[in-house]
Design a protein around this motif. Structure first.
Motif, PDB file in Angstrom:
ATOM      1  N   UNK A  62       0.797  -1.222   0.000  1.00  0.00           N
ATOM      2  CA  UNK A  62       0.000   0.000   0.000  1.00  0.00           C
ATOM      3  C   UNK A  62       0.832   1.276   0.000  1.00  0.00           C
ATOM      4  N   UNK A  63       0.300   2.271  -0.697  1.00  0.00           N
ATOM      5  CA  UNK A  63       0.785   3.646  -0.680  1.00  0.00           C
ATOM      6  C   UNK A  63      -0.237   4.469   0.107  1.00  0.00           C
ATOM      7  N   UNK A  64       0.095   5.700   0.497  1.00  0.00           N
ATOM      8  CA  UNK A  64      -0.875   6.511   1.239  1.00  0.00           C
ATOM      9  C   UNK A  64      -2.231   6.604   0.541  1.00  0.00           C
ATOM     10  N   UNK A  65      -3.286   6.608   1.366  1.00  0.00           N
ATOM     11  CA  UNK A  65      -4.645   6.731   0.834  1.00  0.00           C
ATOM     12  C   UNK A  65      -5.174   5.454   0.205  1.00  0.00           C
ATOM     13  N   UNK A  66      -4.632   4.317   0.606  1.00  0.00           N
ATOM     14  CA  UNK A  66      -5.072   3.011   0.099  1.00  0.00           C
ATOM     15  C   UNK A  66      -4.862   2.847  -1.406  1.00  0.00           C
ATOM     16  N   UNK A  67      -3.835   3.496  -1.953  1.00  0.00           N
ATOM     17  CA  UNK A  67      -3.460   3.282  -3.362  1.00  0.00           C
ATOM     18  C   UNK A  67      -2.519   2.078  -3.406  1.00  0.00           C
ATOM     19  N   UNK A  68      -2.819   1.139  -4.293  1.00  0.00           N
ATOM     20  CA  UNK A  68      -2.010  -0.082  -4.357  1.00  0.00           C
ATOM     21  C   UNK A  68      -0.822   0.113  -5.294  1.00  0.00           C
ATOM     22  N   UNK A  69       0.346  -0.335  -4.822  1.00  0.00           N
ATOM     23  CA  UNK A  69       1.545  -0.290  -5.664  1.00  0.00           C
ATOM     24  C   UNK A  69       1.387  -1.223  -6.854  1.00  0.00           C
ATOM     25  N   UNK A  70       2.088  -0.925  -7.917  1.00  0.00           N
ATOM     26  CA  UNK A  70       2.158  -1.784  -9.090  1.00  0.00           C
ATOM     27  C   UNK A  70       2.710  -3.161  -8.672  1.00  0.00           C
ATOM     28  N   UNK A  71       2.152  -4.227  -9.247  1.00  0.00           N
ATOM     29  CA  UNK A  71       2.546  -5.599  -8.865  1.00  0.00           C
ATOM     30  C   UNK A  71       4.039  -5.851  -9.074  1.00  0.00           C
ATOM     31  N   UNK A  72       4.576  -5.332 -10.168  1.00  0.00           N
ATOM     32  CA  UNK A  72       5.999  -5.527 -10.442  1.00  0.00           C
ATOM     33  C   UNK A  72       6.841  -4.874  -9.351  1.00  0.00           C
ATOM     34  N   UNK A  73       6.465  -3.666  -8.947  1.00  0.00           N
ATOM     35  CA  UNK A  73       7.184  -2.980  -7.876  1.00  0.00           C
ATOM     36  C   UNK A  73       7.025  -3.724  -6.552  1.00  0.00           C
ATOM     37  N   UNK A  74       5.840  -4.286  -6.300  1.00  0.00           N
ATOM     38  CA  UNK A  74       5.634  -5.057  -5.070  1.00  0.00           C
ATOM     39  C   UNK A  74       6.613  -6.234  -5.018  1.00  0.00           C
ATOM     40  N   UNK A  75       6.701  -6.966  -6.113  1.00  0.00           N
ATOM     41  CA  UNK A  75       7.600  -8.132  -6.133  1.00  0.00           C
ATOM     42  C   UNK A  75       9.057  -7.705  -5.940  1.00  0.00           C
ATOM     43  N   UNK A  76       9.435  -6.593  -6.562  1.00  0.00           N
ATOM     44  CA  UNK A  76      10.804  -6.108  -6.415  1.00  0.00           C
ATOM     45  C   UNK A  76      11.098  -5.739  -4.963  1.00  0.00           C
ATOM     46  N   UNK A  77      10.134  -5.106  -4.316  1.00  0.00           N
ATOM     47  CA  UNK A  77      10.316  -4.729  -2.903  1.00  0.00           C
ATOM     48  C   UNK A  77      10.431  -5.978  -2.021  1.00  0.00           C
ATOM     49  N   UNK A  78       9.668  -7.013  -2.338  1.00  0.00           N
ATOM     50  CA  UNK A  78       9.781  -8.274  -1.588  1.00  0.00           C
ATOM     51  C   UNK A  78      11.173  -8.864  -1.777  1.00  0.00           C
ATOM     52  N   UNK A  79      11.623  -8.946  -3.028  1.00  0.00           N
ATOM     53  CA  UNK A  79      12.944  -9.515  -3.325  1.00  0.00           C
ATOM     54  C   UNK A  79      14.032  -8.778  -2.541  1.00  0.00           C
ATOM     55  N   UNK A  80      13.951  -7.448  -2.518  1.00  0.00           N
ATOM     56  CA  UNK A  80      14.949  -6.657  -1.790  1.00  0.00           C
ATOM     57  C   UNK A  80      14.920  -6.982  -0.295  1.00  0.00           C
ATOM     58  N   UNK A 136       0.425  -0.624   9.141  1.00  0.00           N
ATOM     59  CA  UNK A 136      -0.133  -0.227   7.849  1.00  0.00           C
ATOM     60  C   UNK A 136       0.663   0.941   7.279  1.00  0.00           C
ATOM     61  N   UNK A 137       0.592   1.085   5.968  1.00  0.00           N
ATOM     62  CA  UNK A 137       1.296   2.184   5.298  1.00  0.00           C
ATOM     63  C   UNK A 137       0.752   3.527   5.780  1.00  0.00           C
ATOM     64  N   UNK A 138       1.606   4.542   5.866  1.00  0.00           N
ATOM     65  CA  UNK A 138       1.151   5.874   6.277  1.00  0.00           C
ATOM     66  C   UNK A 138      -0.004   6.347   5.391  1.00  0.00           C
ATOM     67  N   UNK A 139      -0.949   7.036   6.003  1.00  0.00           N
ATOM     68  CA  UNK A 139      -2.066   7.590   5.244  1.00  0.00           C
ATOM     69  C   UNK A 139      -3.158   6.594   4.897  1.00  0.00           C
ATOM     70  N   UNK A 140      -3.068   5.372   5.411  1.00  0.00           N
ATOM     71  CA  UNK A 140      -4.117   4.369   5.204  1.00  0.00           C
ATOM     72  C   UNK A 140      -4.904   4.272   6.514  1.00  0.00           C
ATOM     73  N   UNK A 141      -5.933   5.107   6.608  1.00  0.00           N
ATOM     74  CA  UNK A 141      -6.744   5.164   7.823  1.00  0.00           C
ATOM     75  C   UNK A 141      -7.474   3.835   7.995  1.00  0.00           C
TER      76      UNK A 141
END
Length: 196
Positions: A62-80, A136-141
């Motif tokens: 999640x990004x602020x305001x319940x915006x979902x990150x791109x799936x490719x970026x999510x996987x990259x963040x997991x790998x890191x 939770x991610x910042x800005x996700x009330x």
């Protein structure tokens, strides 16, 4: 003629065996339905065993305001993040089991009854009403809506087959502990010498 599909083989272990694995683990994956207690358990394990706490919700999805990150970026963040030597990761997302489960020393599946999970999310919502909870991610009330409650109500039926298949395919030798009650979770914490 269709041949019957091969049953998924998951390396389930009991509480005592799991406690021994957890004491020695460098990487722990905690999965299960929302409201079951994944984050609470993960944070306790992280503190007790000096593991880095990684939240799929906060750090990956999640990004602020319940915006979902791109799936490719999510996987990259997991790998890191799973490249680190010591961690506990809290979050289900079977679509990333292929990269997370093989790196895990043990998987803890918090598999609470759905009424326990619903009570957990409602309690969490009341506790953090109008605010963002720390996992939770910042800005996700914190919120609870009908779709979220339906997701929890049907989780066992819809997602358990994906969890079982993913564990069997990507970690047939990785021990898996299923925690099916708060009492069993307290017993595990007792075995680990951790306050419940």
């Amino acid at each position: 003629m269709n041949q019957p599909s091969k049953p998924a083989i998951v390396n389930y272990v009991d509480d005592a065996v799991a406690a021994d694995h957890i004491r020695r683990a460098r990487r722990i994956l905690v999965v299960g339905c929302s409201g079951g207690g994944k984050s609470t358990l993960s944070l306790k394990l992280a503190r007790q065993f000096q593991l880095t706490y990684i939240s799929i919700d906060r750090d990956i999805r999640w990004l602020p305001g319940w915006a979902e990150r791109d799936r490719t970026e999510q996987r990259q963040r997991i790998v890191e993040r799973i490249a680190a030597d010591r961690w506990v990761m809290d979050g289900t997302s079977p679509s990333s089991f292929d990269i997370r489960v093989p790196k895990s020393d043990i998987v803890i599946w918090v598999r609470m009854p759905r009424l326990v999970c619903i009570r957990g999310v409602v309690t969490r919502w009341l506790k953090h009403f109008g605010r963002t909870r720390p996992e939770m991610a910042p800005g996700c009330i914190e919120k609870v809506d009908w779709d979220f409650l339906q997701f929890i109500w049907t989780f066992e039926q819809k997602f358990t087959p994906h969890i079982v298949a993913g564990l069997a395919k990507h970690g047939p030798d990785v021990p898996v502990l299923q925690l099916k009650s708060r009492r069993q979770m307290r017993r595990l914490l007792d075995l680990l010498g951790s306050p419940a």
